[in-house]
Design a protein around this motif. Sequence first.
Motif, short mmCIF file in Angstrom:
data_model
loop_
_atom_site.label_atom_id
_atom_site.label_comp_id
_atom_site.label_asym_id
_atom_site.label_seq_id
_atom_site.Cartn_x
_atom_site.Cartn_y
_atom_site.Cartn_z
N SER A 34 28.34 -53.43 36.57
CA SER A 34 27.95 -54.79 36.91
C SER A 34 28.50 -55.08 38.32
O SER A 34 29.65 -54.74 38.62
CB SER A 34 28.57 -55.77 35.89
OG SER A 34 28.26 -57.08 36.24
N GLY A 35 27.67 -55.64 39.18
CA GLY A 35 28.11 -55.94 40.54
C GLY A 35 28.01 -54.77 41.51
O GLY A 35 28.37 -54.90 42.68
N SER A 36 27.53 -53.63 41.02
CA SER A 36 27.45 -52.47 41.93
C SER A 36 26.29 -52.62 42.91
O SER A 36 26.28 -52.02 43.98
CB SER A 36 27.29 -51.16 41.12
OG SER A 36 26.12 -51.20 40.33
N GLY A 37 25.26 -53.41 42.52
CA GLY A 37 24.14 -53.64 43.44
C GLY A 37 22.77 -53.25 42.88
O GLY A 37 21.78 -53.23 43.61
N LYS A 38 22.71 -52.99 41.58
CA LYS A 38 21.44 -52.53 40.97
C LYS A 38 20.29 -53.53 41.21
O LYS A 38 19.22 -53.15 41.68
CB LYS A 38 21.60 -52.33 39.45
CG LYS A 38 22.68 -51.32 39.05
CD LYS A 38 22.78 -51.19 37.54
CE LYS A 38 23.18 -52.44 36.79
NZ LYS A 38 24.51 -52.98 37.15
N SER A 39 20.53 -54.80 40.85
CA SER A 39 19.44 -55.79 40.94
C SER A 39 19.05 -56.03 42.40
O SER A 39 17.86 -56.14 42.71
CB SER A 39 19.87 -57.12 40.31
OG SER A 39 20.22 -56.92 38.98
N THR A 40 20.03 -56.10 43.28
CA THR A 40 19.76 -56.35 44.70
C THR A 40 18.90 -55.23 45.28
O THR A 40 17.90 -55.49 45.97
CB THR A 40 21.10 -56.45 45.48
OG1 THR A 40 21.90 -57.48 44.87
CG2 THR A 40 20.88 -56.75 46.94
N ILE A 41 19.26 -53.99 44.98
CA ILE A 41 18.51 -52.85 45.52
C ILE A 41 17.13 -52.76 44.86
O ILE A 41 16.13 -52.51 45.54
CB ILE A 41 19.32 -51.54 45.34
CG1 ILE A 41 20.57 -51.59 46.24
CG2 ILE A 41 18.47 -50.31 45.66
CD1 ILE A 41 21.58 -50.49 45.98
N ALA A 133 29.60 -48.31 43.20
CA ALA A 133 30.63 -49.07 43.92
C ALA A 133 31.90 -48.94 43.10
O ALA A 133 31.85 -49.05 41.87
CB ALA A 133 30.22 -50.53 44.03
N PRO A 134 33.04 -48.68 43.74
CA PRO A 134 34.28 -48.60 42.97
C PRO A 134 34.50 -49.91 42.19
O PRO A 134 34.07 -50.98 42.65
CB PRO A 134 35.36 -48.42 44.05
CG PRO A 134 34.64 -47.94 45.26
CD PRO A 134 33.25 -48.48 45.18
N LEU A 175 24.16 -43.39 45.65
CA LEU A 175 24.31 -44.35 46.75
C LEU A 175 25.65 -45.07 46.63
O LEU A 175 25.93 -45.70 45.60
CB LEU A 175 23.17 -45.38 46.69
CG LEU A 175 21.74 -44.82 46.77
CD1 LEU A 175 20.72 -45.92 46.47
CD2 LEU A 175 21.49 -44.22 48.14
N ARG A 176 26.46 -44.98 47.66
CA ARG A 176 27.73 -45.73 47.70
C ARG A 176 27.46 -47.07 48.35
O ARG A 176 27.33 -47.17 49.56
CB ARG A 176 28.77 -44.94 48.51
CG ARG A 176 29.43 -43.80 47.77
CD ARG A 176 30.38 -44.27 46.68
NE ARG A 176 31.49 -45.06 47.19
CZ ARG A 176 32.74 -44.63 47.29
NH1 ARG A 176 33.06 -43.42 46.89
NH2 ARG A 176 33.69 -45.43 47.74
N CYS A 185 20.26 -48.26 51.58
CA CYS A 185 20.04 -47.73 50.23
C CYS A 185 18.54 -47.58 49.97
O CYS A 185 18.09 -46.56 49.43
CB CYS A 185 20.66 -48.66 49.18
SG CYS A 185 22.46 -48.70 49.23
N VAL A 186 17.76 -48.60 50.35
CA VAL A 186 16.31 -48.55 50.15
C VAL A 186 15.74 -47.37 50.94
O VAL A 186 14.90 -46.61 50.44
CB VAL A 186 15.64 -49.88 50.57
CG1 VAL A 186 14.13 -49.74 50.62
CG2 VAL A 186 16.05 -51.00 49.62
N LYS A 187 16.23 -47.19 52.14
CA LYS A 187 15.73 -46.10 52.98
C LYS A 187 16.01 -44.73 52.32
O LYS A 187 15.16 -43.85 52.31
CB LYS A 187 16.35 -46.17 54.39
CG LYS A 187 15.78 -45.12 55.33
CD LYS A 187 16.29 -45.24 56.74
CE LYS A 187 15.70 -44.18 57.67
NZ LYS A 187 15.61 -42.83 57.15
N GLU A 188 17.21 -44.58 51.78
CA GLU A 188 17.55 -43.29 51.13
C GLU A 188 16.61 -43.00 49.97
O GLU A 188 16.18 -41.87 49.77
CB GLU A 188 19.00 -43.31 50.63
CG GLU A 188 19.97 -43.05 51.74
CD GLU A 188 21.11 -42.09 51.34
OE1 GLU A 188 21.01 -41.43 50.29
OE2 GLU A 188 22.06 -42.02 52.12
#
Length: 201
Positions: A34-41, A133-134, A175-176, A185-188
């Motif tokens: 949670s908070g790693s960025g899944k939804s945003t990415i 994300a750590p 993706l870190r 991240c999107v580009k990768e």
Amino acid sequence: MATNITFHPGSVEASERAQLLSQRGLTLWLTGLSGSGKSTIACALEQHLLHLGKAAYRLDGDNIRFGLNKDLGFSPKDREENIRRIGEVAKLFADACVIAITSFISPYRGDRDLARALHTKGDLPFIEVYIDAPLEVAEERDPKGLYKKARKGEIPEFTGISAPYEEPDKAEIHLRTDKLSVEGCVKEIMDYLVAQGFIQG
Ligand SMILES: Nc1ncnc2c1ncn2[C@@H]1O[C@H](COP(=O)(O)OS(=O)(=O)O)[C@@H](OP(=O)(O)O)[C@H]1O
Ligand SMILES: Nc1ncnc2c1ncn2[C@@H]1O[C@H](COP(=O)(O)OP(=O)(O)O)[C@@H](O)[C@H]1O
């Protein structure tokens, strides 16, 4: 358990469907804390793909739990059923030649492997994307204030605090998000899809 059921094949083969729609379906399976960025990415990627004229659709953990999976909580058994159902739904989207983007914590390796196996059995690409994300970073971001509540003991079985997260050991993309921007991240992910021939460069 349903009995006396028979699978009814369609009149259009998978390859013909892809040719007619000018697109191959696949599933991008985002997993992470949670908070790693899944939804945003997932949102940024969906927008990017749609603007390229590709059919793409997000299946998001929070959103799906308002409807299809509103009968499920966060026990290991419920999470297993959550991921089993989403594996099946994503497979249907991929089979319909859509790029399915799932964003679920999906903390158990075995559950993710089952979703992968479902796709592989149906000859559909499954691309696991570790949104990494750590814990300290995810907790510092705490976009919904859930870590704060979990630390106070107000949310039981919270992933990373009082419930496990099993890191992927065979993710196609890693993706870190504490090191790379959302656009990076999107580009990768896009670079991977092009390199593998899933979409044209
Ligand atoms: N106990 C507990 N643990 C983890 N997350 C919790 C919990 N309770 C509620 N939430 C909220 O639910 C979102 C995660 O749902 P998922 O369906 O992705 O979870 S799982 O894949 O079944 O583990 C998660 O969304 P994300 O923050 O986007 O990951 C939270 O908003
Ligand atoms: N590279 C990045 N990728 C994704 N999110 C990032 C990144 N850098 C910072 N963030 C921020 O981290 C938070 C991630 O939240 P969210 O996407 O809801 O995570 P999740 O869906 O995994 O719970 C957002 O506030 C977002 O703006």
